[in-house]
Design an enzyme around this catalytic site. Structure first.
Site, short mmCIF file in Angstrom:
data_model
loop_
_atom_site.label_atom_id
_atom_site.label_comp_id
_atom_site.label_asym_id
_atom_site.label_seq_id
_atom_site.Cartn_x
_atom_site.Cartn_y
_atom_site.Cartn_z
N HIS A 55 49.48 -6.16 -8.20
CA HIS A 55 48.86 -5.37 -7.11
C HIS A 55 49.02 -3.87 -7.37
O HIS A 55 50.07 -3.29 -7.15
CB HIS A 55 49.52 -5.73 -5.77
CG HIS A 55 48.82 -5.12 -4.59
ND1 HIS A 55 48.26 -5.88 -3.58
CD2 HIS A 55 48.58 -3.83 -4.26
CE1 HIS A 55 47.73 -5.08 -2.68
NE2 HIS A 55 47.90 -3.82 -3.06
N HIS A 57 46.55 0.04 -7.45
CA HIS A 57 45.27 0.73 -7.15
C HIS A 57 45.01 1.71 -8.28
O HIS A 57 45.53 2.83 -8.27
CB HIS A 57 45.36 1.44 -5.80
CG HIS A 57 45.51 0.50 -4.64
ND1 HIS A 57 44.46 0.15 -3.83
CD2 HIS A 57 46.59 -0.19 -4.20
CE1 HIS A 57 44.89 -0.72 -2.92
NE2 HIS A 57 46.17 -0.93 -3.12
N GLN A 150 38.67 -0.29 1.64
CA GLN A 150 39.77 0.52 2.18
C GLN A 150 39.56 0.96 3.63
O GLN A 150 40.47 0.96 4.44
CB GLN A 150 39.96 1.76 1.30
CG GLN A 150 40.97 2.79 1.80
CD GLN A 150 42.40 2.38 1.57
OE1 GLN A 150 42.89 2.40 0.45
NE2 GLN A 150 43.07 1.95 2.63
N HIS A 208 44.43 -7.28 1.58
CA HIS A 208 45.52 -6.50 2.19
C HIS A 208 45.62 -7.05 3.61
O HIS A 208 44.66 -6.94 4.38
CB HIS A 208 45.15 -5.02 2.25
CG HIS A 208 45.34 -4.29 0.96
ND1 HIS A 208 44.63 -4.61 -0.17
CD2 HIS A 208 46.17 -3.27 0.63
CE1 HIS A 208 45.02 -3.78 -1.14
NE2 HIS A 208 45.95 -2.97 -0.69
N GLU A 211 49.38 -5.11 6.89
CA GLU A 211 50.24 -4.07 6.32
C GLU A 211 50.56 -3.06 7.42
O GLU A 211 50.02 -1.95 7.47
CB GLU A 211 49.59 -3.38 5.12
CG GLU A 211 50.60 -2.47 4.39
CD GLU A 211 50.01 -1.71 3.22
OE1 GLU A 211 48.79 -1.82 2.98
OE2 GLU A 211 50.78 -1.00 2.55
N ASP A 307 51.86 -1.41 -6.33
CA ASP A 307 50.92 -0.93 -5.31
C ASP A 307 50.35 0.44 -5.68
O ASP A 307 49.15 0.61 -5.76
CB ASP A 307 51.57 -0.90 -3.92
CG ASP A 307 50.55 -0.90 -2.79
OD1 ASP A 307 49.35 -1.12 -3.08
OD2 ASP A 307 50.93 -0.68 -1.63
N TRP A 313 49.93 7.47 -1.31
CA TRP A 313 50.84 6.56 -0.61
C TRP A 313 52.24 6.55 -1.21
O TRP A 313 53.20 6.14 -0.59
CB TRP A 313 50.27 5.14 -0.58
CG TRP A 313 49.02 5.08 0.23
CD1 TRP A 313 48.95 4.88 1.58
CD2 TRP A 313 47.67 5.24 -0.22
NE1 TRP A 313 47.64 4.91 1.99
CE2 TRP A 313 46.84 5.13 0.90
CE3 TRP A 313 47.09 5.46 -1.47
CZ2 TRP A 313 45.45 5.22 0.82
CZ3 TRP A 313 45.71 5.56 -1.56
CH2 TRP A 313 44.90 5.45 -0.42
FE FE2 Z 1 47.63 -2.04 -1.80
#
Ligand code: FE2
Length: 419
Positions: A55, A57, A150, A208, A211, A307, A313
């Site tokens: 996982h 991005h 997203q 996702h 979360e 992630d 993030w």
């Molecule tokens: Fe993610």
């Protein structure tokens, strides 16, 4: 005659030579008598199947601080900051950053990567760029792409059409983000739409899901229900599911029974969720992670992802998969001997199940010659020492070598092994 022999590797406490021929593992034996066109010594270090990033991005990576830093540290400021950065996205920009991280992956023995790619962009710039990167780097890293809305599948203008377009262009997996849809009803509906698209385009699902620390965020049960109804099981992955860490035990107990029936996969991202979640709490402060240990104890497949690497993030990171494994040991209290070992499996064999690649993965005769040498005695030691991957073999050739650190103290060599 072998193309390559890696000698003096350690597999489950035994000394082994690994012989490679025609891009496959042709022999694993205590000592291979024949010669290899190339021979390398593992110097007694552990051999392992490669690491897997289940996982990440790739489209957002290496953008931390652009155009601003995420000062609150919340998921939501991350999403807002990304929306600003997205406005200046170009194909070259995405390709350059994604390629850079994938090269870090390969250099550290991460040879399979599942990346989400944002489809809430009328131009699908990142989708086009990552499809190209997947192709360009295919001899080095095996990349799977997830069409990830997203800003919402049903809450972003033409969200469904854009995701479908990404699937038609060749994106491998259907994504979703039900907890970020504008209403609970839209969230539940988005799960159904994702399952419909997965059936229509014959793709797995990786959403996702939940979360958030909100214990009322219960889209995991929607995913489990659809997986049970359609008998999809291992083709379905729920990523994050951090709200599961905030559910009360009565509901969690009931849900766990449904999950055992559903047999879906889970991906936890301990580095990022321990920092993103719990931000609205004062004290006691929640850990913001899904119930990794309990899912594992219930026989469900759990893998670990990074992630984010240096993005809105999470501003740190290198892509080394021992780091999320190390964090899982602590944040999920996976400290028992077998639990620490399990955390290593969560970035290797379990992740292969999540990606649906078990048949072509593993350190065994007949498998593709993709394996690594780690500067450790065993899985436990690898996590303890955050050990370096000293050799990476991909498709039967050595693609990366790292010199393990050597330390001296007052002129004498210091070893960090127990003996
Ligand atoms: Fe993610």
């Amino acid at each position: 005659m072998y193309d390559l022999i890696v000698r003096r590797a350690r597999i489950a406490d035994e000394r082994c030579d690994i012989g490679v021929q025609g891009g496959r593992i042709a022999a694993i034996a205590p000592e291979i008598p024949e010669a290899g066109a190339r021979e390398v010594s593992a110097e007694g270090r552990m051999a392992s199947a490669p690491f897997i990033e289940s996982h990440i991005h790739l489209d957002t990576t290496l953008t931390a601080g652009e155009p601003k830093w995420n000062e609150s540290g919340t998921l939501f400021e991350g999403i807002e900051t990304w929306a600003l950065r997205k406005a200046s996205l170009t194909r070259e920009d995405v390709m350059r950053r994604a390629t850079r991280l994938l090269r870090w992956h390969a250099a550290q023995g991460v040879l399979h990567v599942r990346s989400h790619v944002d489809t809430t962009d009328p131009n699908l710039t990142a989708v086009k760029a990552l499809l190209e990167v997947r192709e360009t780097l295919k001899d080095l890293v095996d990349v799977q792409l997830v069409a990830f809305p997203q800003e919402g599948l049903l809450s972003y203008p033409n969200g469904v059409e854009l995701l479908e377009e990404a699937l038609r262009m060749g994106v491998d997996v259907v994504g979703a983000i039900p907890h970020y849809e504008l209403t609970r009803d839209l969230g539940a509906e988005s799960v159904k739409v994702a399952f419909r698209l997965a059936a229509q385009y014959d793709r797995p699902i990786d959403a996702h899901c939940d979360e958030t620390d909100d214990p009322q965020s219960r889209f995991l049960e929607e995913m489990a229900a659809e997986a049970i109804r359609q008998g999809l099981g291992s083709r379905v992955t729920a990523s994050h599911t951090t709200a599961f860490g905030s559910y009360d035990d009565a509901y969690a107990f009931k849900l766990m029974g449904f999950l055992r029936r559903a047999q879906i996969n889970f991906v936890a991202n301990p580095l990022v969720n321990i920092t993103l979640q719990g931000r609205m709490d004062t004290y006691p402060k929640r850990r913001g992670l899904t119930r990794v240990k309990e899912l594992w104890q219930n026989g469900l497949n759990v893998s670990l992802g990074y992630d984010d690497v240096m993005d809105p993030w999470y501003s740190l990171g290198t892509g080394n998969m021992l780091q999320p494994a190390h964090m899982a040991v602590h944040a999920c209290q996976m400290t028992g001997r077998s639990e620490v070992m399990a955390c290593y499996d969560m970035v290797t064999t379990n992740a292969a199940r999540t990606l649906g690649i078990e048949e072509r993965y593993g350190l065994a005769v007949g498998q593709p010659a993709d394996f690594i040498i780690v500067d450790a005695e065993d899985k436990w030691d690898a996590i303890r020492r955050l050990a370096a991957t000293t050799l990476v073999v991909k498709g039967g050739r050595v693609v990366a070598e790292t010199t393990a650190a050597r330390t001296t103290l007052l002129g004498e060599a210091v070893s960090f092994s127990r003996e």
